[in-house]
Design a protein around this motif. Structure first.
Motif, short mmCIF file in Angstrom:
data_model
loop_
_atom_site.label_atom_id
_atom_site.label_comp_id
_atom_site.label_asym_id
_atom_site.label_seq_id
_atom_site.Cartn_x
_atom_site.Cartn_y
_atom_site.Cartn_z
N THR A 55 0.90 -1.11 -0.12
CA THR A 55 0.31 -0.02 -0.07
C THR A 55 0.94 1.36 -0.04
N ASN A 56 0.36 2.19 -0.41
CA ASN A 56 1.04 3.67 -0.25
C ASN A 56 0.33 4.69 0.73
N ARG A 93 11.28 -1.28 -0.04
CA ARG A 93 10.31 -1.56 -1.23
C ARG A 93 11.27 -1.13 -2.40
N GLY A 146 -3.85 8.73 1.35
CA GLY A 146 -4.12 7.64 0.44
C GLY A 146 -5.42 7.44 0.05
N GLU A 159 7.52 -0.88 -7.74
CA GLU A 159 6.13 -0.85 -7.79
C GLU A 159 5.34 -0.97 -9.21
N THR A 214 3.93 -4.78 -5.47
CA THR A 214 5.36 -4.28 -4.87
C THR A 214 6.24 -5.34 -4.82
#
Length: 629
Positions: free
Chosen positions: A124-125, A164, A137, A167, A179
């Protein structure tokens, strides 16, 4: 206007009633009578007033003409998330692969469940902020990070352990996001989340088992996401997403996005107003159907289809069946254009909502494009006719009500002004034909058009919505402005004025004051000017005229009193009499005028009540329905 003026000049000259100069003045008078000078201003003021009213109700109009169009909309194609629902997503259920469905509760997680949620957080971001600041978000991803927070897990801490590397962002076409992370032991971990039917996991029993769990969740109106992972011994490189061929499932999560509390009532109001509401969503069909049934969009006998079903239909088949389809699930932005055009082939006036860059073509194609002010992109807003500052479906219905009010006020202004202009035209022509010459001067005609009718007409734009307005069917796209009895009312009002003012002129010139044209002209002027102002009252309401209807718009009443005072002053103050070629009247002549000015009002109200049994019957039924509620 020019043609009428030329005809009058020729008639007057050929009949040898006037010299050429006087004939020219007759032509100018008729040209003035033929043009409703204040109508464009009144229409503009009505639209502008509608824009102001809508802005106060969270609907920003970018194209002024949309004020009128939104009132005649009969199909609203609406996005689900954030418009019909609250866009406050919360994970309520989760299914770890191979186990039972669990409700989210404050219990201790197993090691596998902890890994499940941590991996979800890594893909998730979104992230949570301080209490006094909004979280940042996507709504779906915020639901995930709040789930982690509920179990005292942290996405930030997980990313410190699994940084990370790359993506593959979510898109409306593939409906997944992935990701790539480096693991503490130097290996690589790919995590994927997205629609259940768009991810191919390795276990053979996955599809059958996950489908059963998925259907249980969607039956509860839950939006379902699948999550999984794949490990790599070495860096998979730039094309890592194409190497996700051995994905292992983590499980499913069920997210609730509750409908807005007011949306069910808004959809019922739309239905009563003859408006069809259609849901368009990227969610799974089961989730979309459950929510659509809950809020009243999908009823027995109506269809719900997917974007795949839509792609199998030709444009002709879609247009033929569009009226039976209420839910479109798993759609793409390009599907929206086909939906709009299919409805438009059925002569529907379509409002379409959208928020993304790819929604812009559909917003342009719709009769009214509606962008979301909170979640919408600048591209969508620039392509739209209207922007909702609260992203709320109920605001669209409020805008429809205001649009209908504006449109009806414009029709009232047309009825009020045009019939008097027609009466002036026929009066001037008939007066020439019978040999009376000019029965009104250009100055008197201008006073009637601009002052007596124009100023009160301005304030028709301030009329409030009439009872029953939202129980009427939308006006068809091809309907004439003179439909629904307006043309007949204009004809009746015109005929009444022509007969009345010519009769008053005859009495004034040949009966009470023989061979004094100025007396007849003055009596005609007063009867036309004051009489046309008085009968604005039966015009301003489609219901029966009563005291409440007469006083509901005090600024209009004030303008009438002021204008009548000016008209009387023109006919009683000597210097003004000379300027406008009017003559002082005796008490008896005033009595005749004061008796005559009420006749048009009585005729219009009487005829309107007759229409309520025929052409205006829907107004009567709508008013009764509104009163019953």
């Amino acid at each position: 206007a020019i043609l009428g003026g030329i005809i009058t000049i020729l008639l007057a000259t050929l009949l040898h009633q006037e010299g050429f100069t006087d004939s020219l003045m007759l032509g100018v008078s008729l040209a003035i009578a033929a043009v409703p000078e204040t109508l464009p201003v009144i229409v503009t003021l009505s639209l502008a007033h509608g824009v102001q009213k809508m802005a106060k109700r969270h609907a920003i109009i970018r194209q002024v003409t949309a004020v009128e169009t939104i009132g005649n909309v009969n199909v609203i194609a609406s996005d689900k998330t954030g418009t019909l629902t609250q866009n406050r997503m919360t994970v309520t259920h989760f299914w770890p692969y191979g186990k039972e469905i669990h409700k989210v509760a404050k219990t201790k997680l197993s090691a596998n469940d902890t890994r499940f949620f941590k991996y979800l957080g890594l893909a998730t971001n979104a992230h949570l902020t301080a209490d006094d600041e909004p979280d940042i978000g996507d709504a779906t991803e915020l639901a995930i990070v709040r789930l982690l927070d509920h179990y005292d897990l942290s996405r930030t801490e997980a990313e410190q352990t699994y940084p990370r590397v790359a993506e593959a962002p979510f898109s409306s076409d593939k409906k997944t996001m992935a990701t790539l992370h480096r693991t503490p032991d130097g290996h690589y971990l790919a995590i994927i989340k997205g629609a259940v039917d768009r991810i191919n996991f390795a276990p053979e029993n996955w599809e059958q088992t996950a489908t059963a769990i998925h259907d249980q969740m969607t039956a509860q109106a839950l939006r379902v996401l699948a999550a999984g992972y794949q490990q790599f011994e070495t860096d998979p490189g730039e094309n890592w997403e194409t190497q996700l061929t051995a994905l292992q499932p983590l499980g499913l999560i069920g997210i609730i996005d509750p409908p807005r509390p007011e949306v069910s009532a808004a959809i019922r109001a739309a239905k009563q107003a003859g408006i069809t509401t259609v849901m368009i969503t990227g969610d799974h069909l089961g989730t979309a159907k459950a929510i659509a049934k809950d809020i009243g969009i999908l009823e027995s006998g109506q269809q719900a289809i997917t974007g795949h079903d839509l792609s199998q239909m030709s444009d002709e088949d879609l247009a033929a069946n569009i009226a039976d389809i209420r839910v479109f699930a798993r759609t793409t932005p390009s599907d929206k254009i086909r939906i709009v055009k299919a409805w438009q082939k059925q002569d529907a006036v379509v409002a379409m909502t959208g928020d993304g860059v790819n929604d812009a073509p559909a917003l342009k194609a719709a009769d009214v494009g509606i962008a979301m002010g909170i979640t919408g992109t600048d591209v969508a807003k620039n392509a739209a006719d209207m922007v909702l500052t609260d992203d709320n479906f109920a605001t669209i219905i409020d805008a429809v009500a205001q649009g209908r009010t504006v449109y009806q006020n414009i029709l009232k202004a047309v009825e009020f002004l045009i019939s008097v202009n027609f009466a002036q035209i026929f009066t001037m022509l008939l007066a020439v034909l019978v040999g009376w010459g000019a029965v009104m001067t250009p100055e008197q005609l201008l006073i009637v058009n601009v002052l007596a009718d124009g100023i009160p007409g301005f304030f028709l734009s301030r009329e409030l919505a009439e009872p029953g307005m939202m129980h009427l069917k939308p006006i068809p796209k091809a309907a004439s402005i003179f439909s629904n009895g307006l043309g007949k009312r204009v004809a009746v009002r015109t005929t009444t004025y022509v007969g009345l003012i010519l009769g008053i002129y005859f009495v004034g010139r040949f009966v009470v004051s023989p061979d004094v044209p100025s007396i007849g002209m003055t009596m005609l002027f007063l009867t036309l000017a004051i009489g046309s102002m008085l009968d604005i009252f039966p015009i301003k309401t489609r219901g029966r005229l009563n005291w409440s209807a007469m006083t509901v718009n005090p600024i209009l009443t004030g303008s009438l009193l002021l204008t009548m005072t000016v008209i009387v002053a023109l006919a009683t103050i000597a210097p003004l009499q000379q300027i406008f070629q009017l003559a002082p009247l005796t008490a008896g002549q005033w009595a005749i005028v004061l008796g005559a000015i009420w006749l048009p009002m009585l005729v219009v109200e009487t005829y309107k009540r007759r229409q309520h049994r025929h052409e205006l019957a829907p107004w009567r039924q709508a008013t009764l329905s509104d009163s019953a509620e």
